[in-house]
Design a protein around this motif. Sequence first.
Motif, PDB file in Angstrom:
ATOM      1  N   HIS A  71      11.256  36.066  -7.978  1.00  0.00           N
ATOM      2  CA  HIS A  71      11.549  37.405  -8.565  1.00  0.00           C
ATOM      3  C   HIS A  71      12.092  37.227  -9.959  1.00  0.00           C
ATOM      4  O   HIS A  71      12.627  38.169 -10.650  1.00  0.00           O
ATOM      5  N   ARG A  72      12.199  36.089 -10.473  1.00  0.00           N
ATOM      6  CA  ARG A  72      13.198  35.662 -11.474  1.00  0.00           C
ATOM      7  C   ARG A  72      14.554  36.262 -11.782  1.00  0.00           C
ATOM      8  O   ARG A  72      15.036  36.828 -12.419  1.00  0.00           O
ATOM      9  N   ASN A  73      15.312  35.911 -10.583  1.00  0.00           N
ATOM     10  CA  ASN A  73      16.627  36.260 -10.355  1.00  0.00           C
ATOM     11  C   ASN A  73      17.712  35.253 -10.568  1.00  0.00           C
ATOM     12  O   ASN A  73      18.821  35.247 -10.375  1.00  0.00           O
ATOM     13  N   ILE A  74      17.148  34.109 -11.010  1.00  0.00           N
ATOM     14  CA  ILE A  74      18.115  32.804 -11.427  1.00  0.00           C
ATOM     15  C   ILE A  74      18.627  32.742 -12.679  1.00  0.00           C
ATOM     16  O   ILE A  74      17.576  32.727 -13.564  1.00  0.00           O
ATOM     17  N   ASP A  75      19.718  32.286 -13.043  1.00  0.00           N
ATOM     18  CA  ASP A  75      20.326  32.104 -14.341  1.00  0.00           C
ATOM     19  C   ASP A  75      20.567  30.559 -14.417  1.00  0.00           C
ATOM     20  O   ASP A  75      21.359  30.243 -13.614  1.00  0.00           O
ATOM     21  N   LYS A  76      19.640  29.806 -15.027  1.00  0.00           N
ATOM     22  CA  LYS A  76      19.735  28.294 -15.150  1.00  0.00           C
ATOM     23  C   LYS A  76      21.149  27.801 -15.517  1.00  0.00           C
ATOM     24  O   LYS A  76      21.770  26.957 -14.814  1.00  0.00           O
ATOM     25  N   ALA A  77      21.730  28.244 -16.735  1.00  0.00           N
ATOM     26  CA  ALA A  77      23.363  28.104 -17.095  1.00  0.00           C
ATOM     27  C   ALA A  77      24.160  27.992 -15.867  1.00  0.00           C
ATOM     28  O   ALA A  77      25.090  27.090 -15.704  1.00  0.00           O
ATOM     29  N   LEU A  78      24.111  29.376 -15.274  1.00  0.00           N
ATOM     30  CA  LEU A  78      25.098  29.427 -14.228  1.00  0.00           C
ATOM     31  C   LEU A  78      24.780  28.794 -12.951  1.00  0.00           C
ATOM     32  O   LEU A  78      25.989  28.098 -12.367  1.00  0.00           O
ATOM     33  N   PHE A  79      23.492  28.325 -12.807  1.00  0.00           N
ATOM     34  CA  PHE A  79      23.203  27.655 -11.657  1.00  0.00           C
ATOM     35  C   PHE A  79      23.790  26.247 -11.695  1.00  0.00           C
ATOM     36  O   PHE A  79      24.396  25.702 -10.886  1.00  0.00           O
ATOM     37  N   PHE A  80      23.894  25.491 -12.985  1.00  0.00           N
ATOM     38  CA  PHE A  80      24.239  24.114 -13.088  1.00  0.00           C
ATOM     39  C   PHE A  80      25.775  24.127 -13.252  1.00  0.00           C
ATOM     40  O   PHE A  80      26.390  23.170 -12.795  1.00  0.00           O
ATOM     41  N   LYS A  81      26.475  25.249 -13.671  1.00  0.00           N
ATOM     42  CA  LYS A  81      27.983  25.170 -13.405  1.00  0.00           C
ATOM     43  C   LYS A  81      28.496  25.304 -12.241  1.00  0.00           C
ATOM     44  O   LYS A  81      29.684  24.775 -11.981  1.00  0.00           O
TER      45      LYS A  81
END
Length: 252
Positions: A71-81
């Motif tokens: 559903h494209r609900n993931i923020d990559k930058a926030l994920f890795f932080k």
Amino acid sequence: MDYAFVEQLLPYIAIGFAAQLVDGALGMAFGVICNTLLVGVLGLPPALASAKVHVVECFTTASSGISHLFHRNIDKALFFKLLLPGMAGGVTGAYLLTNIDASVVKPFVLGYLALIGLYIFVRGVFWPPKPREAKHVAPLGLLGGFLDAAGGGGWGPVVTSNLLVQGVEPRRVIGTVNSVEFFLTIAVSATFIAHLGIADLLGATLGLIIGGVAAAPFGAWAAKRIPLKPMLIFVGFVLAATSSFGIWSALR
């Protein structure tokens, strides 16, 4: 087919389904709902209850993470932080909980769960927050991971609710935090298994897995459509009430 075994699993399937549906929609509360029931109502030791729930979450968070990715609900930058701090906090919390006497820590864990319920309730009452840029993400992940393992739940209530209050887009917060939680639960589960063994983690765990995995796709869908304010208020109230009952049962 052993119908008695299936019948014993049904309540846990229902609990897993309901908890994951709420977690998928809010980005929080699977661990808190399950741990509140296992510790406060069924009387399991906090370490064993947290271990069971984290093993289940290895499956539910994987399913939920894939659904949120779709559903494209993931923020990559926030994920890795959030990723490494969350895992480090989780391993530390699991190690601490397995080395404390269950009878001593149980009232404190239930008290923590009750406070989490009140926290969610208050956030719901004062929803929506004023938009702000997300700050202190790594320390938030470290604290959330630690409390999630040591307190039997809290990754979502601590991390998701704080990011939502800071004004980050809800669906991306929920999708990202749920996705990071998969890696957190793998690390925490491995730590619990190393200290407790795997034999005691079976039984009710299977029912929670079945219900949780079945609900995960519905939770990702609900994250886009269910209003957060009434859901936060309802979940917060139920968790606070159930945990308070557990405290009363443990101390009487």
